[in-house]
Design a protein around this motif. Structure first.
Motif, PDB file in Angstrom:
ATOM      1  N   ALA A 116      49.789   4.609-115.421  1.00 47.16           N
ATOM      2  CA  ALA A 116      49.256   5.071-116.699  1.00 47.16           C
ATOM      3  C   ALA A 116      48.117   4.180-117.167  1.00 47.16           C
ATOM      4  CB  ALA A 116      50.365   5.090-117.759  1.00 47.16           C
ATOM      5  N   SER A 117      47.139   4.795-117.821  1.00 40.21           N
ATOM      6  CA  SER A 117      46.016   4.055-118.389  1.00 40.21           C
ATOM      7  C   SER A 117      46.044   4.160-119.908  1.00 40.21           C
ATOM      8  CB  SER A 117      44.680   4.605-117.880  1.00 40.21           C
ATOM      9  OG  SER A 117      43.593   3.975-118.548  1.00 40.21           O
ATOM     10  N   THR A 118      45.716   3.055-120.571  1.00 38.93           N
ATOM     11  CA  THR A 118      45.614   3.070-122.031  1.00 38.93           C
ATOM     12  C   THR A 118      44.190   3.386-122.492  1.00 38.93           C
ATOM     13  OG1 THR A 118      45.151   0.688-122.127  1.00 38.93           O
ATOM     14  CG2 THR A 118      47.461   1.369-122.277  1.00 38.93           C
ATOM     15  N   THR A 119      43.330   3.823-121.587  1.00 41.77           N
ATOM     16  CA  THR A 119      41.947   4.104-121.974  1.00 41.77           C
ATOM     17  C   THR A 119      41.886   4.993-123.211  1.00 41.77           C
ATOM     18  OG1 THR A 119      39.811   4.977-121.267  1.00 41.77           O
ATOM     19  CG2 THR A 119      41.769   6.084-120.416  1.00 41.77           C
ATOM     20  N   SER A 120      40.910   4.724-124.055  1.00 41.95           N
ATOM     21  CA  SER A 120      40.739   5.531-125.259  1.00 41.95           C
ATOM     22  C   SER A 120      39.545   6.468-125.144  1.00 41.95           C
ATOM     23  CB  SER A 120      40.552   4.617-126.473  1.00 41.95           C
ATOM     24  OG  SER A 120      39.486   3.707-126.248  1.00 41.95           O
ATOM     25  N   SER A 121      38.848   6.428-124.005  1.00 44.26           N
ATOM     26  CA  SER A 121      37.647   7.260-123.911  1.00 44.26           C
ATOM     27  C   SER A 121      37.286   7.689-122.492  1.00 44.26           C
ATOM     28  CB  SER A 121      36.447   6.500-124.498  1.00 44.26           C
ATOM     29  OG  SER A 121      36.209   5.297-123.785  1.00 44.26           O
ATOM     30  N   LEU A 122      37.802   7.037-121.468  1.00 41.50           N
ATOM     31  CA  LEU A 122      37.401   7.327-120.100  1.00 41.50           C
ATOM     32  C   LEU A 122      38.189   8.492-119.509  1.00 41.50           C
ATOM     33  CD1 LEU A 122      37.109   3.660-118.772  1.00 41.50           C
ATOM     34  CD2 LEU A 122      35.248   5.174-119.495  1.00 41.50           C
ATOM     35  N   SER A 123      37.635   9.095-118.484  1.00 37.40           N
ATOM     36  CA  SER A 123      38.244  10.255-117.846  1.00 37.40           C
ATOM     37  C   SER A 123      39.461   9.857-117.013  1.00 37.40           C
ATOM     38  CB  SER A 123      37.212  10.946-116.947  1.00 37.40           C
ATOM     39  OG  SER A 123      37.830  11.855-116.073  1.00 37.40           O
ATOM     40  N   ILE A 124      40.591  10.498-117.288  1.00 35.69           N
ATOM     41  CA  ILE A 124      41.799  10.263-116.489  1.00 35.69           C
ATOM     42  C   ILE A 124      41.619  10.855-115.093  1.00 35.69           C
ATOM     43  CG2 ILE A 124      44.300  10.598-116.372  1.00 35.69           C
ATOM     44  CD1 ILE A 124      43.300   8.794-118.663  1.00 35.69           C
ATOM     45  N   THR A 125      40.923  11.959-115.003  1.00 36.18           N
ATOM     46  CA  THR A 125      40.630  12.544-113.687  1.00 36.18           C
ATOM     47  C   THR A 125      39.841  11.562-112.841  1.00 36.18           C
ATOM     48  OG1 THR A 125      40.628  14.779-114.616  1.00 36.18           O
ATOM     49  CG2 THR A 125      39.517  14.467-112.498  1.00 36.18           C
ATOM     50  N   ASP A 126      38.861  10.923-113.435  1.00 38.05           N
ATOM     51  CA  ASP A 126      38.039   9.928-112.750  1.00 38.05           C
ATOM     52  C   ASP A 126      38.902   8.776-112.246  1.00 38.05           C
ATOM     53  OD1 ASP A 126      35.604   8.938-111.842  1.00 38.05           O
ATOM     54  OD2 ASP A 126      35.177   7.855-113.695  1.00 38.05           O
ATOM     55  N   LEU A 127      39.789   8.273-113.101  1.00 34.53           N
ATOM     56  CA  LEU A 127      40.664   7.165-112.697  1.00 34.53           C
ATOM     57  C   LEU A 127      41.614   7.609-111.588  1.00 34.53           C
ATOM     58  CD1 LEU A 127      41.567   5.625-116.197  1.00 34.53           C
ATOM     59  CD2 LEU A 127      39.849   4.827-114.567  1.00 34.53           C
ATOM     60  N   GLY A 128      42.153   8.809-111.711  1.00 33.63           N
ATOM     61  CA  GLY A 128      43.060   9.301-110.684  1.00 33.63           C
ATOM     62  C   GLY A 128      42.378   9.476-109.344  1.00 33.63           C
ATOM     63  N   ASN A 129      41.122   9.923-109.379  1.00 33.82           N
ATOM     64  CA  ASN A 129      40.386  10.130-108.138  1.00 33.82           C
ATOM     65  C   ASN A 129      40.059   8.823-107.427  1.00 33.82           C
ATOM     66  OD1 ASN A 129      40.408  12.900-108.365  1.00 33.82           O
ATOM     67  ND2 ASN A 129      38.396  13.026-109.355  1.00 33.82           N
ATOM     68  N   ALA A 130      40.200   7.693-108.131  1.00 34.44           N
ATOM     69  CA  ALA A 130      39.985   6.390-107.501  1.00 34.44           C
ATOM     70  C   ALA A 130      41.200   5.958-106.686  1.00 34.44           C
ATOM     71  CB  ALA A 130      39.679   5.335-108.565  1.00 34.44           C
ATOM     72  N   THR A 131      42.262   6.759-106.731  1.00 35.57           N
ATOM     73  CA  THR A 131      43.484   6.435-106.007  1.00 35.57           C
ATOM     74  C   THR A 131      43.721   7.473-104.912  1.00 35.57           C
ATOM     75  OG1 THR A 131      45.073   7.808-107.223  1.00 35.57           O
ATOM     76  CG2 THR A 131      44.412   5.724-108.253  1.00 35.57           C
ATOM     77  N   SER A 132      44.721   7.209-104.091  1.00 34.22           N
ATOM     78  CA  SER A 132      45.123   8.166-103.061  1.00 34.22           C
ATOM     79  C   SER A 132      46.182   9.125-103.587  1.00 34.22           C
ATOM     80  CB  SER A 132      45.686   7.406-101.857  1.00 34.22           C
ATOM     81  OG  SER A 132      46.774   6.578-102.265  1.00 34.22           O
ATOM     82  N   ARG A 133      46.555   8.996-104.881  1.00 39.00           N
ATOM     83  CA  ARG A 133      47.659   9.774-105.449  1.00 39.00           C
ATOM     84  C   ARG A 133      47.356  10.144-106.900  1.00 39.00           C
ATOM     85  NH1 ARG A 133      51.579   4.535-105.752  1.00 39.00           N
ATOM     86  NH2 ARG A 133      52.668   5.751-107.299  1.00 39.00           N
ATOM     87  N   PRO A 134      46.319  10.945-107.121  1.00 41.87           N
ATOM     88  CA  PRO A 134      45.909  11.270-108.489  1.00 41.87           C
ATOM     89  C   PRO A 134      46.962  11.990-109.309  1.00 41.87           C
ATOM     90  CG  PRO A 134      44.791  12.677-106.902  1.00 41.87           C
ATOM     91  CD  PRO A 134      45.464  11.593-106.115  1.00 41.87           C
ATOM     92  N   GLY A 135      47.923  12.623-108.636  1.00 37.30           N
ATOM     93  CA  GLY A 135      48.981  13.310-109.367  1.00 37.30           C
ATOM     94  C   GLY A 135      49.883  12.384-110.143  1.00 37.30           C
TER      95      GLY A 135
END
Length: 290
Positions: A116-135
């Protein structure tokens, strides 16, 4: 399966607040800082929050002692390998968060673990795509101060699975006792999409000399029924924190309403970050100033 072993990456104000709330809920917490000194500062922040909860009667002597026993602090990211829920709480910098999520997906190999990310403005899709397991990646936007603010925004990406969302919402609502709003994966989500333009408008009004900081805040508290005026909100959250969020949102949307006014940058450069430094738009260090 309910999460019982929580990992928190980052021990600043947000990370410490989340860690303290998880400890108060009876969970095991391991906080990972950027280095040994950072980890020790995180320990100090978390223990101070537990002491405050104890003083206010939210936990008793035995619970306070038990919470401290369940708290671990360190600087080795590999120590998160046995966690069943990991929450990222590092500064609001896209590249920093992307690198962290890439590393977390390798360190925490169990595909059942929520990242989980506590980001207040960044794309969760973007963060997930940086991993091998975006789900397994989801956004949990806590609000500061975490121990007293009841809301958490839950943000699913286009890939977040139903199981990940259920586990995240269970931790937030059942274990931590918070309320949630579900938001689309867009810049600022719900709260900051409304809040940031409002706060920046208040700074510009102060900067232009239309009214003093005191009168701007008084206008919104007495005229609109807000519990705090916009400049007092900036002081509470931290001028530097809000400036980072605003810049991220301006970058993501191109909306000039999110642009950081020169006055805000100047106060940050002067070290006037709000309550945490004793001085922002308002002064909180009256004992030292007298």
């Amino acid at each position: 399966m309910s999460a019982r072993r929580i990992g928190v990456v980052g021990g600043g104000t947000m990370g410490a607040g989340i860690a303290a709330e998880c400890l108060r809920a009876g969970l095991g917490v391991r906080v990972v800082g950027s280095g040994p000194a950072s980890a020790e500062r995180a320990r100090g922040r978390v223990m101070a929050l537990l002491d405050r909860a104890h003083t206010k009667g939210r936990i008793d002597d035995a619970q306070r002692a038990d919470a401290e026993r369940r708290a671990e602090f360190g600087a080795d990211p590999d120590a998160l390998a046995d966690r069943d829920f990991v929450i990222e709480a590092v500064p609001e910098e896209r590249e920093t968060k992307l690198r962290l999520f890439t590393a977390l997906a390798k360190t925490v190999e169990d595909p059942a673990v929520v990242l989980a990310s506590t980001t207040s403005s960044l794309s969760i899709t973007d963060l997930g795509n940086a991993t091998s397991r975006p789900g397994d990646v989801i956004g949990l936007h806590f609000f500061n101060p975490v121990p007293t603010m009841p809301l958490v925004e839950v943000i699913r990406s286009t890939h977040t699975t139903d199981q990940t969302a259920r586990r995240a919402e269970s931790l937030v609502t059942e274990a931590l006792g918070k309320k949630i709003v579900r938001a689309e994966d867009r810049s600022g989500f719900v709260v900051n999409a409304l809040l940031i333009p409002y706060l920046m408008a208040a700074v510009r009004m102060c900067e232009s000399g239309v009214a003093t900081a005191e009168d701007i805040d008084r206008g919104m508290t007495l005229g609109c029924g807000h519990p705090l005026g916009p400049l007092a909100v900036l002081d509470l959250i931290g001028l530097d924190v809000i400036a980072d969020v605003a810049r991220s949102m301006e970058s993501g949307t191109g909306d000039a309403r999110h642009a950081v006014p020169p006055l805000l940058d100047r106060l940050i450069e002067e070290g006037r970050l709000g309550r945490k430094t004793g001085h922002g738009f308002h002064r909180y260090d009256t004992a030292r100033a007298s």
